[in-house]
Enzyme design. Sequence first.
Site, PDB file in Angstrom:
ATOM      1  N   ALA A1188     -38.038  29.006  -8.706  1.00  0.00           N
ATOM      2  CA  ALA A1188     -38.086  29.475  -7.325  1.00  0.00           C
ATOM      3  C   ALA A1188     -36.722  30.002  -6.916  1.00  0.00           C
ATOM      4  O   ALA A1188     -35.689  29.621  -7.475  1.00  0.00           O
ATOM      5  CB  ALA A1188     -38.515  28.341  -6.398  1.00  0.00           C
ATOM      6  N   VAL A1189     -36.710  30.887  -5.928  1.00  0.00           N
ATOM      7  CA  VAL A1189     -35.484  31.499  -5.431  1.00  0.00           C
ATOM      8  C   VAL A1189     -35.243  31.001  -4.013  1.00  0.00           C
ATOM      9  O   VAL A1189     -36.155  31.046  -3.175  1.00  0.00           O
ATOM     10  CB  VAL A1189     -35.577  33.035  -5.463  1.00  0.00           C
ATOM     11  CG1 VAL A1189     -34.276  33.654  -5.000  1.00  0.00           C
ATOM     12  CG2 VAL A1189     -35.922  33.510  -6.857  1.00  0.00           C
ATOM     13  N   ASP A1303     -40.280  44.683 -17.737  1.00  0.00           N
ATOM     14  CA  ASP A1303     -41.213  44.283 -16.664  1.00  0.00           C
ATOM     15  C   ASP A1303     -40.940  45.115 -15.415  1.00  0.00           C
ATOM     16  O   ASP A1303     -40.880  44.592 -14.307  1.00  0.00           O
ATOM     17  CB  ASP A1303     -41.060  42.797 -16.360  1.00  0.00           C
ATOM     18  CG  ASP A1303     -42.215  42.266 -15.511  1.00  0.00           C
ATOM     19  OD1 ASP A1303     -43.263  42.941 -15.461  1.00  0.00           O
ATOM     20  OD2 ASP A1303     -42.072  41.202 -14.897  1.00  0.00           O
TER      21      ASP A1303
END
Length: 1478
Positions: A1188-1189, A1303
């Site tokens: 998570a950020v 990506d």
Amino acid sequence: MPFLRKIAGTAHTHSRSDSNSSVKFGHQPTSSVASTKSSSKSPRATSRKSIYDDIRSQFPNLTPNSTSSQFYESTPVIEQSFNWTTDDHISAGTLENPTSFTNSSYKNDNGPSSLSDSRKSSGGNSVNSLSFDKLILSWDPTDPDEWTMHRVTSWFKFHDFPESWILFFKKHQLFGHRFIKLLAYDNFAVYEKYLPQTKTASYTRFQQLLKKTMTKNVTNSHIRQKSASKLKSSRSSSESIKSKLKNSKSQEDISNSRSTSESALSPTKSGPSKTDEKNFLHSTSTHQKTKSASSLYRRSFISLRGSSSSNASSAKSPSNIKLSIPARPHSIIESNSTLTKSASPPASPSYPSIFRRHHKSSSSESSLLNSLFGSGIGEEAPTKPNPQGHSLSSENLAKGKSKHYETNVSSPLKQSSLPTSDDKGNLWNKFKRKSQIGVPSPNTVAYVTSQETPSLKSNSSTATLTVQTADVNIPSPSSSPPPIPKTANRSLEVISTEDTPKISSTTASFKETYPDCINPDKTVPVPVNNQKYSVKNFLLDQKFYPLKKTGLNDSENKYILVTKDNVSFVPLNLKSVAKLSSFKESALTKLGINHKNVTFHMTDFDCDIGAAIPDDTLEFLKKSLFLNTSGKIYIKDQMKLQQKPKPAPLTSENNVPLKSVKSKSSMRSGTSSLIASTDDVSIVTSSSDITSFDEHASGSGRRYPQTPSYYYDRVSNTNPTEELNYWNIKEVLSHEENAPKMVFKTSPKLELNLPDKGSKLNIPTPITENESKSSFQVLRKDEGTEIDFNHRRESPYTKPELAPKREAPKPPANTSPQRTLSTSKQNKPIRLVRASTKISRSKRSKPLPPQLLSSPIEASSSSPDSLTSSYTPASTHVLIPQPYKGANDVMRRLKTDQDSTSTSPSLKMKQKVNRSNSTVSTSNSIFYSPSPLLKRGNSKRVVSSTSAADIFEENDITFADAPPMFDSDDSDDDSSSSDDIIWSKKKTAPETNNENKKDEKSDNSSTHSDEIFYDSQTQDKMERKMTFRPSPEVVYQNLEKFFPRANLDKPITEGIASPTSPKSLDSLLSPKNVASSRTEPSTPSRPVPPDSSYEFIQDGLNGKNKPLNQAKTPKRTKTIRTIAHEASLARKNSVKLKRQNTKMWGTRMVEVTENHMVSINKAKNSKGEYKEFAWMKGEMIGKGSFGAVYLCLNVTTGEMMAVKQVEVPKYSSQNEAILSTVEALRSEVSTLKDLDHLNIVQYLGFENKNNIYSLFLEYVAGGSVGSLIRMYGRFDEPLIKHLTTQVLKGLAYLHSKGILHRDMKADNLLLDQDGICKISDFGISRKSKDIYSNSDMTMRGTVFWMAPEMVDTKQGYSAKVDIWSLGCIVLEMFAGKRPWSNLEVVAAMFKIGKSKSAPPIPEDTLPLISQIGRNFLDACFEINPEKRPTANELLSHPFSEVNETFNFKSTRLAKFIKSNDKLNSSKLRITSQENKTE
């Protein structure tokens, strides 16, 4: 019906000797022409022996070991393998040796022994000799429409699923799209509880087998492609074999024999000698380019897909078998010469040479045709030409001359050719035996009434299947009816039927269904209309007709009709418009469209619109006054696309409750909408697209991504019958975008209930609901409530129980209005304090400061009903904590405080408040407030006392007016000393932990839950906008929102400083300063005297007051709020477009928490770099590929950062998933450590502590390009050029460093308010020495943006995959939706990897792309990666040239982002002010 039935449990193992036929099976036994059940009266065994004798007569060189009994003994196995009624052709290449099956079949004289040997050669002890790994389906399992109910049940049976599963899927009709959607567990979970879970029947096994079925069929499909290319040569070789056999055998036997090419490739049933076998195999050498017998078997089988007939035709029927079949009546089409042969029809149950072969080797229709009519279609030409020129002969069909009679590819039937004179009786026997039951008269036939081909007079296109019994009409949209011959004087009226599933071959059934089509006794004449009509019969009286207006202009007006919905048409006078631009403006004005993002299409009543009309064509039509057109123009609003009707809820036939995994209705409440996970954001582009079918649109192939759950609250006022999708969202946003404005509820003036002079204790009256609607408003002086400070008020503490417990502070020495706070607290747990206030107000001598005019008024007064909080727990899963519920921190403490004070019978209060020229919020007396101890002049904060054990948390305030407090500070960061000294107070740690846990887990479910209630209009507007990362300025102004668990006013020591100076003391007490803190529980707080020197300095360690000369040397301290504000000022003063971030690689990292005092070490090394950094974690702002950020503040420098964290459990060394995640994070760190580019998100540092890996990133405000596309819509071409050029520069830099991103997609491009685009999320990037070499790498990234060489993992790939992904991003920006938007994940993956095709450009997008843009897309979508250009080459492309006059801040997108950021900031202020009652 078995999908591929296992030959197990029946004491017969599938013999390799009949494997060539075992994979061909018939169709439905009730309707198929080539049925497996023969109606012959003769015994089956006798028939088989006779057939075998006939084979021996044709092939005299058979080995003596192959006896009649042996063939008879092996026949039951053959019959069993043929007794399958699926309509699918399945070939299984498991043959190990091309000669093993032949030799083993004739090894011994006795039949059972040879059968046993044959079993052994079939694969040893394998139960299923047809290997699933090499299974090939002739139909496409990746197409949901191909999964019929019949194929689904067959697939279940083949994979040994229990009968209960099969019955359940049949009962609820789970096939097609609904069956494929079960790949996603969310869809399967609805039915899981109704399906028994066993070892062989579980969701995991179901998903694996279904995926394997799809994958294997595509992997092995190259065999079909090769066989298709060799079909022509194999057919020619089989023709040569036939010609040889025709010379040696009679014409009659040859016409009744089965396909010679199949006999040549399947010699095991007749057992020829090795010499003949070699000859036959030599004739089919075109199929033998490999030594693998398995490949030979499969290729032979596929190339001769149509050569197999039903099980009854596995051997030839000799002509000496006499069947009692009545003679067929003579048709008037036939010549007299054909009657003789047709009088004695052949006895073979199937004729292999009647119907035309389908030339598509991989088509599902060819297998269906073979199942219906046998094999060998079109193999033999008729012995003499058909005398009818327009007849449907097989020769004409094979040459493609009768195109009007071809059926649609979607039709389940294929027409046969018109039988020749030798074939008519045989075909008649087929139909007769299949429909013997219920046939009243087998001699009934239909007479074709014309000497020419029957003409079709129906309006719809039809294809006629011409047989001797009836004309079966099959709708064929792709074909047009044949022209009516001029010589035909009579015609047969044809009624076309739709989707006829079966051929009802009997005349009786045709009479019942189509009584007007078939008449065996008489011909149907062409209807001749002899009635004469006169125009006068239809004329009305003149008065009923409209009268033309007579005007000044003699020229007639020319009108066309314009519409925007194809329902309501508005006339437009072409005479009034001269230019194309004026024409467009007039049309848009007529329809009420206020923008030019539209396309023009031709339309008509009850018609679909045509393609978009280019401007040049539209100009031509306007000049020609729209001649030769319908005169109706459809104007398609690109900002408001057509909305689909909302589909009916998915219910099964027996009303099985289908519960959604996530209840959408639960998102309606203001509280639960915050707890919704942002994982729904990934639905748009990620792996859950398997579930993104529109149920009602599956027929037409329209599929859209599923709307994320948090969008459901956005359009709550829309029509409930409409489906919620992206177009609904874009429609609402477009209106707001056209007129960006913020409407807030106005707030009345903050009323202060001032005490009377004679009152002892006055409790402020709560502001009512009507008065609590807060907004921006300037408070003016009220003459009637002015306080005279020359007369001291009476103290409220005159009562004994309210007597002060400590010494009162000294009075102020100067006359300047200062506000001081005195809080008192009895530390005994029984004597608790009840918060109450008594307010005094200073006399004003000048108007309010200018900053107050623009800053919001903090109205945090509350009534007992307004239980609101400033921060909603569990709201960290969204980009911005939204909506920021609540207004008063006093309410948030209610539950905790009541738990500790509910046993106290008496509540005591001691508080004293002096007011100056600032607005102060009042607190209701029944609630407890936190204990800020020091208030300064300009702050607008709630000031009250509470228990010593209470936990301090900041009120909901804004620091928009805070900058003046630093006007007197020195410019040097280290110069600020005692002006920021704070008297701190520790809190009880256990209670903090408990409360944090309670806030995180309670989800506001208690009786005093924190809730806020908005009216629906306000809530929709706020939540719709709060989706972007706020700018650092907004974060700096609302630190308590984004760092809710941090103590922002906790002093942080910077080291030894000089003694406190009077100047700093003056600045400390200046009304411009704002600070608050907490004190030790055992230490009573003491106000600071407002003079230049004060007597005591608080020592938080021993809790004693010491004189100044005995105190320790004071240290420089700053609060986090102060540090952040200084960084905010420095950021505003920065004129650089590229703001540098401080890198922290190789530096010691210290996290600031509320559990311990942190000292900032600002020492620097010889290079001028900090030796240590302190940082503080805030709210979650997103989720990346791994972890998570979170928002992050560099406490040392005050910079805003982002930190990506991956938590590794202590005992996770055996968990491969976690290990791979950590390894990916380490790879990301090592790859991106030294990168520094404007268009790449900077990586600032890395830390591993307590099994938590922290990666520090540059904080980029705004949102991703993908989220902007979904909310704003498609971009204009100049803006796309601007963004594409930046991305190309970033890619060129990455590739120059040897890094492949792998990506690239719109969601991984971040766009800030300045228009700077940055590439992010390098979670799966890879560093390579030679980035343009096709190295063998794994398939990574998101499927829809993948290059073909990435999907085809056998082929290596290079950095060119990022160029392909860039093309997908550009197309995504043009179209406003992701590439391959009409396909789900599995189908798109096979489309890219198998077909090697680029994503299609939508029809409505094509006119919006310039020719240069198309050339750029073509370059990016070059299939051959060697020819695909590099990033540097594309930078020189004309599309990458940005106009010098282009200014991002002037674009509508920039205004859209800016309005969102302003609204975010205003939302934060409003929620801090607004107190609404329920």
